[in-house]
Design an enzyme around this catalytic site. Structure first.
Site, short mmCIF file in Angstrom:
data_model
loop_
_atom_site.label_atom_id
_atom_site.label_comp_id
_atom_site.label_asym_id
_atom_site.label_seq_id
_atom_site.Cartn_x
_atom_site.Cartn_y
_atom_site.Cartn_z
N HIS A 210 0.80 -1.23 0.00
CA HIS A 210 0.00 0.00 0.00
C HIS A 210 0.83 1.28 0.00
O HIS A 210 0.28 2.37 0.01
CB HIS A 210 -0.98 0.01 1.18
CG HIS A 210 -0.33 0.26 2.52
ND1 HIS A 210 0.27 -0.75 3.24
CD2 HIS A 210 -0.18 1.39 3.26
CE1 HIS A 210 0.76 -0.25 4.36
NE2 HIS A 210 0.50 1.05 4.40
C1 UD1 Z 1 -2.38 5.61 5.63
C2 UD1 Z 1 -1.12 6.10 6.29
C3 UD1 Z 1 -0.03 5.02 6.22
C4 UD1 Z 1 -0.54 3.73 6.82
C5 UD1 Z 1 -1.86 3.33 6.17
C6 UD1 Z 1 -2.41 2.15 6.89
C7 UD1 Z 1 -0.68 8.50 6.11
C8 UD1 Z 1 0.09 9.55 5.41
N1 UD1 Z 1 -0.59 7.27 5.59
O1 UD1 Z 1 -2.11 5.39 4.26
O2 UD1 Z 1 1.09 5.44 6.96
O3 UD1 Z 1 0.42 2.74 6.59
O4 UD1 Z 1 -2.80 4.41 6.27
O5 UD1 Z 1 -3.37 1.45 6.16
O6 UD1 Z 1 -1.34 8.76 7.10
N2 UD1 Z 1 -9.44 4.82 1.28
C9 UD1 Z 1 -10.67 4.24 1.16
N3 UD1 Z 1 -11.32 3.89 2.32
C10 UD1 Z 1 -10.81 4.11 3.56
C11 UD1 Z 1 -9.55 4.71 3.65
C12 UD1 Z 1 -8.88 5.07 2.51
O7 UD1 Z 1 -11.18 4.03 0.07
O8 UD1 Z 1 -11.46 3.74 4.55
C13 UD1 Z 1 -8.71 5.15 0.04
C14 UD1 Z 1 -9.01 6.58 -0.45
O9 UD1 Z 1 -9.05 6.56 -1.82
C15 UD1 Z 1 -7.76 7.34 0.00
C16 UD1 Z 1 -6.67 6.26 -0.09
O10 UD1 Z 1 -7.30 5.06 0.26
O11 UD1 Z 1 -7.51 8.44 -0.80
C17 UD1 Z 1 -5.51 6.53 0.84
O12 UD1 Z 1 -5.95 6.71 2.19
P1 UD1 Z 1 -5.06 7.58 3.21
O13 UD1 Z 1 -5.64 7.50 4.56
O14 UD1 Z 1 -4.82 8.94 2.64
O15 UD1 Z 1 -3.66 6.89 3.17
P2 UD1 Z 1 -3.28 5.35 3.21
O16 UD1 Z 1 -2.66 4.98 1.91
O17 UD1 Z 1 -4.44 4.57 3.70
N1 UDP Z 2 -4.15 -5.89 8.75
C1 UDP Z 2 -5.41 -6.46 8.82
N2 UDP Z 2 -6.02 -6.85 7.66
C2 UDP Z 2 -5.42 -6.72 6.43
C3 UDP Z 2 -4.12 -6.14 6.39
C4 UDP Z 2 -3.53 -5.73 7.56
O1 UDP Z 2 -5.97 -6.63 9.91
O2 UDP Z 2 -6.01 -7.10 5.42
C5 UDP Z 2 -3.52 -5.42 10.01
C6 UDP Z 2 -2.16 -6.02 10.30
O3 UDP Z 2 -2.28 -7.24 11.03
C7 UDP Z 2 -1.50 -4.94 11.14
C8 UDP Z 2 -2.08 -3.66 10.56
O4 UDP Z 2 -3.26 -4.04 9.85
O5 UDP Z 2 -1.91 -5.06 12.50
C9 UDP Z 2 -1.09 -3.00 9.64
O6 UDP Z 2 -1.68 -1.96 8.99
P1 UDP Z 2 -1.14 -1.38 7.61
O7 UDP Z 2 -0.27 -2.37 6.92
O8 UDP Z 2 -2.33 -0.87 6.89
O9 UDP Z 2 -0.33 -0.10 8.10
P2 UDP Z 2 1.19 0.14 8.54
O10 UDP Z 2 1.50 -0.74 9.67
O11 UDP Z 2 2.04 -0.09 7.33
O12 UDP Z 2 1.21 1.58 8.90
#
Ligand code: UD1
Ligand code: UDP
Length: 366
Positions: A210
């Site tokens: 991601h």
């Molecule tokens: C964010 C965090 C990242 C973390 C990740 C965990 C920041 C800068 N990044 O990245 O560090 O590892 O979360 O998963 O805070 N979206 C949906 N539904 C949701 C949430 C997001 O569709 O419930 C989509 C939207 O199109 C959005 C994109 O995902 O624009 C990115 O979401 P965003 O929260 O901006 O960043 P992540 O890539 O999720």
């Molecule tokens: N995770 C989950 N379901 C998924 C993918 C990840 O429950 O399909 C959990 C995973 O076990 C961990 C957390 O989400 O506890 C990690 O989140 P993510 O990779 O989105 O963010 P990061 O740790 O990179 O910020």
């Protein structure tokens, strides 16, 4: 004393669950402490937010700022405006932020600028050194205004000392994400896709991607996935897709016999799959920690990590983002030569209790 606990994105929910449990125990002991759970709304889909509250028994948030998605500035400003309104109405005495997401940074700034509210950063001090990642900026900004640092490693402690943080503000406590992992391990649940895809223990790979650097360019994403599939010697690859990645996969038309694409999984199902996997391929931060504790080989498609102990002590190896590094790593794995790891210091399931004990002492609540 009123404590705010901030959570906005998937990994935050996993990190706050044990902290809330430990704070509730203190609240029950007397009227001196109360807390508010503030959900910023950064993640909002049921499978990125609500499901974690249900599975981990996290109480419903007292407030949801409903920031939603947006550019970095849009999201940051929406969270800041929402949290400022709340604090202007009812200020808190301590704001606890966790991790490195935009919600972490945005709320710490607001708390500090309103009446110098004390900020505690759980997972403070970690650094990747990669300023192209939004998370690294979030870490640096948050830590620059944090009062109390609750850290996961000696490396984090040392990073903080280098920036001049006094020793009495650093509390080496361990990892709350691992508290949740240990607590929930007996409840890990075989997902429906296990029988649907005919999975067998230690005979499949679980993959998550991601990071913007890997997924925001469709060509790069395709190249990485293709190389992983080609290197896997036909092992099933289970790919629960993050919504950011799902948007990029659309229209890419990727189809391979051994690639199984599914939506984001619940915590209990996802970690069941990690625990029983041959290996993990990921660019997540938290998953490298969980794989380390469960002793599962972990290949990380990033050039740097803010969690070096997952590599030095754990089962994780940084492959970088050049697809050429993937095939040799799979050869090492499939020939049985992946390193064995051990568990980092203080990742023992009791971190949240230590954090709350420190807070009780710092604020004289005992
Ligand atoms: C964010 C965090 C990242 C973390 C990740 C965990 C920041 C800068 N990044 O990245 O560090 O590892 O979360 O998963 O805070 N979206 C949906 N539904 C949701 C949430 C997001 O569709 O419930 C989509 C939207 O199109 C959005 C994109 O995902 O624009 C990115 O979401 P965003 O929260 O901006 O960043 P992540 O890539 O999720
Ligand atoms: N995770 C989950 N379901 C998924 C993918 C990840 O429950 O399909 C959990 C995973 O076990 C961990 C957390 O989400 O506890 C990690 O989140 P993510 O990779 O989105 O963010 P990061 O740790 O990179 O910020």
């Amino acid at each position: 004393m009123l404590i705010d606990i901030i959570a906005g994105a998937r990994p935050n929910f996993i990190k706050i669950a044990p902290i809330i449990e430990a704070i509730e125990a203190v609240c029950k002991a007397g009227p001196a402490v109360d807390y508010r759970l503030v959900h910023t709304g950064q993640h909002y889909d049921k499978n990125m937010s609500g499901d974690f509250f249900e599975q981990l028994g996290i109480p419903a948030p007292h407030y949801n700022l409903e920031s939603g998605s947006g550019t970095q500035a849009e999201q940051t400003s929406k969270i800041m405006i929402g949290y400022e309104k709340l604090l202007l109405e009812i200020p808190c005495d301590l704001c606890i932020v966790v991790g490195d997401v935009t919600s972490t940074m945005a709320c710490s700034i607001v708390a500090k600028k309103i009446n110098n509210i004390k900020v505690a950063h759980v997972e403070g001090g970690i650094r990747s050194g990669d300023w192209t990642m939004p998370e690294e900026i979030n870490r640096i900004v948050t830590d620059s205004i944090t009062d109390y640092f609750f850290t996961t490693s000696e490396v984090a402690n040392s990073n903080l000392r280098k920036t001049g943080v006094q020793e009495n503000r650093i509390f080496f406590v361990g990892n709350t994400m691992i508290d949740t992992l240990y607590k929930q391990m007996p409840r890990f649940a075989k997902p429906g896709i296990w029988s649907e895809y005919g999975l067998k223990e230690k005979e499949y790979i679980i993959m998550t991607l991601h990071r913007p650097a890997n997924v925001d360019d469709q060509g790069k994403l395709k190249e990485l996935i293709t190389e992983i599939v080609n290197s896997s010697q036909g092992l099933p690859i289970i790919f629960p897709v993050h919504p950011r990645t799902a948007k990029m996969l659309e229209g890419l038309g990727l189809s391979y016999n051994n690639l199984y694409v599914t939506g984001p999984l619940g915590y209990l199902e996802f970690n069941y799959l990690v625990k029983n996997a041959k290996a993990v391929v990921t660019d997540s931060g938290g998953i490298t920690e969980e794989a380390t504790v469960m002793g599962i080989p972990c290949m990380t498609l990033r050039d740097s990590t803010e969690r070096p102990e997952t590599c030095t002590v754990g089962t994780n190896e940084l492959l970088g983002t050049d697809p050429k590094s993937i095939a040799p790593a799979f050869e090492k794995l499939l020939s049985g030569h992946w390193k064995k790891g051990t568990i980092p210091e203080l990742w023992d399931g009791k971190t949240a209790q230590r954090i709350v004990a420190h807070i009780v002492k710092i604020f004289g609540l005992g």
